[in-house]
Design a protein around this motif. Structure first.
Motif, short mmCIF file in Angstrom:
data_model
loop_
_atom_site.label_atom_id
_atom_site.label_comp_id
_atom_site.label_asym_id
_atom_site.label_seq_id
_atom_site.Cartn_x
_atom_site.Cartn_y
_atom_site.Cartn_z
N ALA A 1 3.32 4.88 -2.03
CA ALA A 1 2.25 4.63 -3.00
C ALA A 1 1.63 3.26 -2.78
O ALA A 1 0.40 3.09 -2.86
CB ALA A 1 2.79 4.75 -4.42
N THR A 2 2.46 2.27 -2.47
CA THR A 2 1.95 0.92 -2.22
C THR A 2 1.08 0.89 -0.98
O THR A 2 -0.02 0.33 -0.97
CB THR A 2 3.10 -0.08 -2.08
OG1 THR A 2 3.88 -0.08 -3.28
CG2 THR A 2 2.57 -1.49 -1.83
N LEU A 3 1.57 1.52 0.11
CA LEU A 3 0.80 1.56 1.35
C LEU A 3 -0.50 2.33 1.16
O LEU A 3 -1.56 1.93 1.67
CB LEU A 3 1.63 2.20 2.46
CG LEU A 3 2.81 1.39 2.99
CD1 LEU A 3 3.64 2.24 3.95
CD2 LEU A 3 2.34 0.13 3.67
N HIS A 4 -0.43 3.42 0.41
CA HIS A 4 -1.62 4.23 0.19
C HIS A 4 -2.66 3.44 -0.61
O HIS A 4 -3.85 3.46 -0.29
CB HIS A 4 -1.23 5.50 -0.57
CG HIS A 4 -2.38 6.44 -0.78
ND1 HIS A 4 -2.90 7.20 0.25
CD2 HIS A 4 -3.11 6.72 -1.89
CE1 HIS A 4 -3.90 7.92 -0.23
NE2 HIS A 4 -4.04 7.65 -1.52
N THR A 5 -2.20 2.71 -1.62
CA THR A 5 -3.11 1.90 -2.42
C THR A 5 -3.76 0.81 -1.58
O THR A 5 -4.97 0.55 -1.67
CB THR A 5 -2.37 1.27 -3.61
OG1 THR A 5 -1.83 2.30 -4.42
CG2 THR A 5 -3.30 0.40 -4.44
N ALA A 6 -2.94 0.16 -0.75
CA ALA A 6 -3.47 -0.89 0.12
C ALA A 6 -4.50 -0.32 1.10
O ALA A 6 -5.52 -0.95 1.38
CB ALA A 6 -2.34 -1.56 0.88
N ALA A 7 -4.23 0.88 1.62
CA ALA A 7 -5.17 1.50 2.55
C ALA A 7 -6.49 1.81 1.86
O ALA A 7 -7.57 1.59 2.42
CB ALA A 7 -4.56 2.78 3.13
N LEU A 8 -6.42 2.31 0.64
CA LEU A 8 -7.65 2.61 -0.10
C LEU A 8 -8.45 1.34 -0.37
O LEU A 8 -9.67 1.32 -0.24
CB LEU A 8 -7.31 3.31 -1.42
CG LEU A 8 -6.72 4.71 -1.32
CD1 LEU A 8 -6.32 5.22 -2.71
CD2 LEU A 8 -7.72 5.67 -0.67
N ALA A 9 -7.75 0.28 -0.74
CA ALA A 9 -8.44 -0.98 -1.05
C ALA A 9 -9.04 -1.61 0.20
O ALA A 9 -10.12 -2.20 0.14
CB ALA A 9 -7.48 -1.95 -1.73
N SER A 10 -8.34 -1.49 1.33
CA SER A 10 -8.82 -2.14 2.55
C SER A 10 -10.15 -1.58 3.01
O SER A 10 -10.95 -2.29 3.64
CB SER A 10 -7.78 -1.99 3.67
OG SER A 10 -7.65 -0.63 4.07
N GLU A 11 -10.43 -0.32 2.68
CA GLU A 11 -11.71 0.28 3.05
C GLU A 11 -12.87 -0.52 2.47
O GLU A 11 -13.94 -0.62 3.07
CB GLU A 11 -11.78 1.73 2.55
CG GLU A 11 -10.83 2.68 3.24
CD GLU A 11 -11.26 2.97 4.66
OE1 GLU A 11 -12.48 3.08 4.92
OE2 GLU A 11 -10.37 3.05 5.52
N HIS A 12 -12.66 -1.09 1.28
CA HIS A 12 -13.75 -1.78 0.59
C HIS A 12 -13.85 -3.26 0.96
O HIS A 12 -14.79 -3.93 0.51
CB HIS A 12 -13.57 -1.64 -0.93
CG HIS A 12 -13.47 -0.22 -1.39
ND1 HIS A 12 -14.49 0.69 -1.21
CD2 HIS A 12 -12.46 0.47 -2.01
CE1 HIS A 12 -14.13 1.86 -1.71
NE2 HIS A 12 -12.90 1.75 -2.19
N LEU A 13 -12.90 -3.76 1.73
CA LEU A 13 -12.94 -5.16 2.13
C LEU A 13 -13.33 -5.33 3.60
O LEU A 13 -13.20 -6.41 4.15
CB LEU A 13 -11.57 -5.81 1.89
CG LEU A 13 -11.13 -5.90 0.43
CD1 LEU A 13 -9.72 -6.45 0.33
CD2 LEU A 13 -12.10 -6.77 -0.38
N ARG A 14 -13.84 -4.27 4.20
CA ARG A 14 -14.22 -4.33 5.60
C ARG A 14 -15.37 -5.31 5.85
O ARG A 14 -15.52 -5.83 6.94
CB ARG A 14 -14.62 -2.95 6.11
CG ARG A 14 -13.44 -2.02 6.33
CD ARG A 14 -13.88 -0.68 6.89
NE ARG A 14 -12.75 0.14 7.24
CZ ARG A 14 -12.86 1.38 7.71
NH1 ARG A 14 -14.06 1.92 7.85
NH2 ARG A 14 -11.78 2.08 8.01
#
Length: 394
Positions: A46-59
């Motif tokens: 869940a932590t990795l998935h959340t981080a992956a989702l957030a990283s999309e928006h910080l590109r």
């Protein structure tokens, strides 16, 4: 010791691969939950998935839109009442609170200036308005710079929240660094394309060939000389070896360029040079001076009535070689120039943007072009590079 290092490397590699797979394949969380057995496995995923989702928006780095979208995912990692992300200019994201965020920038600036995490207790926050509880502010760092903060508001800030906020700020820092790296790569690719376009513009080719043609019948000897100069200029401009040259080589290319332009302008174009021999061997990026002279001719003098003057100087200033190119042409609007250098305007003055970006990439932001100009007041361009560059070869 070697075995431990290998184990550590394998763990890091597995973590990176896991995050990449999660981000690229986008598996739904509900399906993965069925595949993962223990609570610890599900929490990790869940932590990795959340981080992956957030990283999309910080590109794209720290932008208001990206920070706002990323904070919707990241707030859950800290389990705080409000998650705030800011840069040096203001609040970019305020997730969890209602209404307009209070003026927290004085607190943010303390972190920006000190580079240290700050804990703000309830008594200090009460002055900002509604009951916000307490706040922990952690710096977002890129290289040696503090570019923003991550702030977590909670009823009580404890040691666990401080550590978690610091870790989250470190993760955001990594995303921003990756975004800047991607931006640098894009700029480099754009600069290379622009360099090829600026090396020898169709405008210059057309005018040079027309000037040569005009002498074929009236002065064949002059026409032959101009053809040789044109060939030498294009050979230098289209060379494929090396990213660096010397001031001497660049000035030789400029001399050929100006000889061809004088064939078109005649006595309207006057050039004066003041070159110190001590800087002739200084290494500079390939084609970093010629586009500046071309800019002076095309945009400074081409649109001007009467005689146009260009002055080129090169001399040493302590450990640096300083080159200036000045024209008394039509000048540039400063707001337009800022837009050009920021990459927001294409077309005119692209040579300035190209040279400025390459100098900053090679020597750092302190070595970009210094341009003094105003409409009707001409343009003075100053370029300063280190004289000693053992890592660069011409």
């Amino acid at each position: 010791m070697f075995s431990a290092a290998v184990d550590t490397a394998l763990v890091c590699a597995v973590a990176v691969i896991t995050l990449a797979v999660v981000a690229s394949l986008g598996f739904r969380l509900s399906r993965s939950y069925r595949d993962l057995g223990s609570d610890a496995d599900r929490a990790t995923y869940a932590t990795l998935h959340t981080a992956a989702l957030a990283s999309e928006h910080l590109r794209e780095g720290l932008t208001p839109a990206g920070a706002s979208r990323a904070s919707r995912h990241l707030r859950g990692l800290l389990r705080c009442d409000v998650l705030m992300i800011s840069d040096a200019a203001g609040v970019l994201a305020w997730e969890g609170g209602r209404g307009t965020p209070p003026d927290v920038m004085p607190l943010v600036r303390q972190v920006l200036e000190s580079g240290r995490t700050q804990i703000v207790r309830r008594q200090r926050l009460e002055a900002l308005g509604p009951d916000l509880g307490e706040l922990v502010l952690s710096p977002i760092r890129v290289d040696d710079r503090v570019v923003g903060t991550v702030g977590a508001f909670a009823g009580d800030v404890n040691a666990g929240l401080v550590r978690a906020t610091n870790e989250l700020a470190g993760w955001v820092s990594t995303q921003v660094e990756l975004a800047e790296l991607d931006a640098s790569r894009r700029l480099l690719a754009e600069a290379e394309v622009r360099a090829l376009r600026a090396q020898i513009s169709p405008h210059f080719i057309y005018n040079s060939l027309n000037a040569i043609a005009s002498f074929i019948n009236t002065d064949p000897q002059r026409a032959r000389e101009l053809v040789v100069e044109f060939a030498d200029f294009t050979r230098y401009s289209f060379r494929r070896h090396g990213d660096f040259t010397t001031v001497a080589e660049e000035l030789r290319s400029i001399d050929r360029y100006l000889l061809l332009e004088r064939a078109r302008f005649g006595d309207r174009l006057r050039v004066s040079l003041e070159i110190g021999p001590e800087v002739l061997s200084t290494v500079i990026p390939f084609l970093s001076l010629q586009p500046l002279v071309e800019n002076a001719v095309r945009h400074g003098l081409d649109s001007k009535d009467g005689v146009g003057n260009i002055t080129i100087t090169a001399h040493d200033v302590g450990p640096f070689a300083e080159v200036t190119i000045e024209d008394d042409g039509v000048g540039i609007d400063p707001d337009h120039l800022r837009s050009v250098l920021a990459g927001h305007t294409e077309g005119v003055h692209v040579g300035l943007r190209n040279v400025d970006s390459r100098l900053r990439q090679v020597y750092g932001d302190d070595h970009g072009l210094i341009i003094d100009t105003a409409p009707g007041a001409g343009t003075l361009i100053t370029l300063r590079v280190p004289k000693s560059q053992p890592e660069h070869q011409a």
